[in-house]
Design a protein around this motif. Sequence first.
Motif, short mmCIF file in Angstrom:
data_model
loop_
_atom_site.label_atom_id
_atom_site.label_comp_id
_atom_site.label_asym_id
_atom_site.label_seq_id
_atom_site.Cartn_x
_atom_site.Cartn_y
_atom_site.Cartn_z
N ASP A 176 0.84 -1.20 0.00
CA ASP A 176 0.00 0.00 0.00
C ASP A 176 0.87 1.25 0.00
OD1 ASP A 176 -2.08 -1.76 0.16
OD2 ASP A 176 -2.63 -1.29 2.24
N GLY A 177 0.52 2.21 -0.83
CA GLY A 177 1.24 3.47 -0.89
C GLY A 177 2.48 3.46 -1.77
N GLY A 178 2.83 2.30 -2.31
CA GLY A 178 4.01 2.21 -3.16
C GLY A 178 3.76 2.74 -4.57
N VAL A 179 4.87 2.98 -5.28
CA VAL A 179 4.81 3.45 -6.67
C VAL A 179 5.53 2.43 -7.52
CG1 VAL A 179 5.42 5.28 -8.29
CG2 VAL A 179 4.78 5.87 -5.93
N TYR A 180 4.83 1.89 -8.53
CA TYR A 180 5.37 0.78 -9.32
C TYR A 180 5.27 1.04 -10.81
CZ TYR A 180 5.16 -1.48 -4.80
OH TYR A 180 5.33 -1.76 -3.47
N LEU A 181 6.05 0.29 -11.56
CA LEU A 181 6.04 0.38 -13.01
C LEU A 181 5.82 -0.99 -13.63
CD1 LEU A 181 6.70 1.91 -15.73
CD2 LEU A 181 9.07 1.15 -15.39
N ASP A 182 4.85 -1.07 -14.53
CA ASP A 182 4.71 -2.24 -15.41
C ASP A 182 5.26 -1.78 -16.76
OD1 ASP A 182 4.00 -4.26 -17.12
OD2 ASP A 182 1.93 -4.42 -16.46
N GLY A 183 6.48 -2.18 -17.06
CA GLY A 183 7.17 -1.65 -18.23
C GLY A 183 6.67 -2.19 -19.55
N THR A 184 5.88 -3.25 -19.51
CA THR A 184 5.39 -3.88 -20.74
C THR A 184 3.94 -4.29 -20.52
OG1 THR A 184 6.42 -5.92 -19.90
CG2 THR A 184 7.62 -4.71 -21.59
N PHE A 185 3.02 -3.36 -20.67
CA PHE A 185 1.63 -3.57 -20.28
C PHE A 185 0.97 -4.74 -21.01
CE2 PHE A 185 -2.93 -2.67 -20.81
CZ PHE A 185 -3.32 -2.61 -19.48
N GLY A 186 1.10 -4.78 -22.34
CA GLY A 186 0.55 -5.89 -23.11
C GLY A 186 -0.94 -6.06 -22.93
N GLY A 224 4.91 4.51 -25.37
CA GLY A 224 6.32 4.77 -25.63
C GLY A 224 7.13 3.49 -25.53
N ARG A 225 8.41 3.61 -25.74
CA ARG A 225 9.32 2.47 -25.67
C ARG A 225 9.84 2.35 -24.24
NH1 ARG A 225 12.33 2.51 -31.39
NH2 ARG A 225 13.65 1.00 -30.34
N ILE A 226 10.18 1.13 -23.85
CA ILE A 226 10.70 0.95 -22.49
C ILE A 226 12.04 1.66 -22.30
CG2 ILE A 226 9.47 -1.17 -21.96
CD1 ILE A 226 11.93 -2.77 -22.76
N SER A 227 12.75 1.90 -23.39
CA SER A 227 14.02 2.63 -23.30
C SER A 227 13.79 4.11 -23.00
CB SER A 227 14.80 2.49 -24.60
OG SER A 227 14.04 2.93 -25.72
N GLU A 228 12.53 4.56 -23.02
CA GLU A 228 12.18 5.95 -22.71
C GLU A 228 11.55 6.08 -21.34
OE1 GLU A 228 10.87 7.06 -27.32
OE2 GLU A 228 9.37 6.35 -25.88
N LEU A 229 11.62 5.05 -20.51
CA LEU A 229 10.84 5.03 -19.27
C LEU A 229 11.21 6.16 -18.31
CD1 LEU A 229 12.32 3.70 -16.47
CD2 LEU A 229 12.33 1.69 -17.95
N SER A 230 12.49 6.49 -18.21
CA SER A 230 12.88 7.55 -17.28
C SER A 230 12.32 8.90 -17.71
CB SER A 230 14.41 7.62 -17.16
OG SER A 230 14.99 7.89 -18.42
N ALA A 278 18.66 -0.63 -22.17
CA ALA A 278 18.42 0.72 -21.67
C ALA A 278 17.37 0.71 -20.56
CB ALA A 278 17.97 1.63 -22.81
N ALA A 279 16.32 -0.10 -20.73
CA ALA A 279 15.24 -0.14 -19.74
C ALA A 279 15.73 -0.68 -18.40
CB ALA A 279 14.08 -0.98 -20.25
#
Length: 311
Positions: free
Chosen positions: A22-32, A77-83, A219-220
């Motif tokens: 709870d309260g965390g911040v997460y990334l799903d880099g490849t939603f699909g 976008g591309r995962i190499s652009e995540l930042s 890059a990702a």
Amino acid sequence: MTEYSHISVLRDEAVAALEPVDGGVYLDGTFGGGGYSRVVLERAACCLYAIDRDPDAVARGRDLAGAYPGRFEIMQGRISELSVLLAARAVVALDGAVFDLGLSSYQIDDPARGFSFRQDGPLDMRMGGEGRDAATLVNLCAESELADIFFKYGEEKAARRVARAIVERRKTQKFTTTADLAGVIRSVVRPDKSGIDPATRSFQALRIAVNEELSDIEAALEQAAALLRPGGRLVVVSFHSLEDRIVKHFFAGCAGRLPAASRHDPAGLVPVAAPRFKLVTKSPILPSAAEIGSNPRARSAKLRTMERLAA
């Protein structure tokens, strides 16, 4: 679009490894198909950002955003652009990131996308719809360049034969469909004991080349690891040896597990920095027999996890 028919490989294992709170911040880099994202959002009252270069996947993600207002956002976008994508949303740190590097069932099963030779379709293979498609590579690349693509990205032993056959055929007729290309490949590559279609490795190679997948992965991984807070986890599911080799080497380097430099190498005189991460999975987690039985596309999957150490 509310029906999520894509079967996410190692979904429960990946989300368990991510350990969302709870309260965390997460990334799903490849939603699909959204399989990982949906479970993460159900598992914890967290904030989740997702990325996909496929406009169709982004459309599915907007539907999911409606079910979790204020907690989920899909970015194209591309995962190499995540930042860059995350920085534009004032996200400068993550509590975890997960990547499912395989194609989604939506992409594979849609003949119009041209990823598979199981059903005939245009020779496309572009994940995001931009840039050179597979037909452009097949019809315009020099024979030596095609051979390099098939050998490097498909590990195809008959790469030169395949390239030569393609170049000879295109002198009289250009390639436009997946079935046409697969037929030419099968004419020069014999079936082996694995039972895999002879065109599989060459199609994989073209897809990787068209989408520049391996450089995107490298890059990702770098960017996601740099954003992790102490205790944050990076979870990656790969589907072939080229992907897994990149992930395994990157994780080993971050955890200080790479072989030491030779005593004759000047690099061996440079002090080694303390590891920034620890390996959560010393060996990759593999799909169960039951999962492979229900979803044969899972058979080659490998899940690896590492965790950021305290600063």
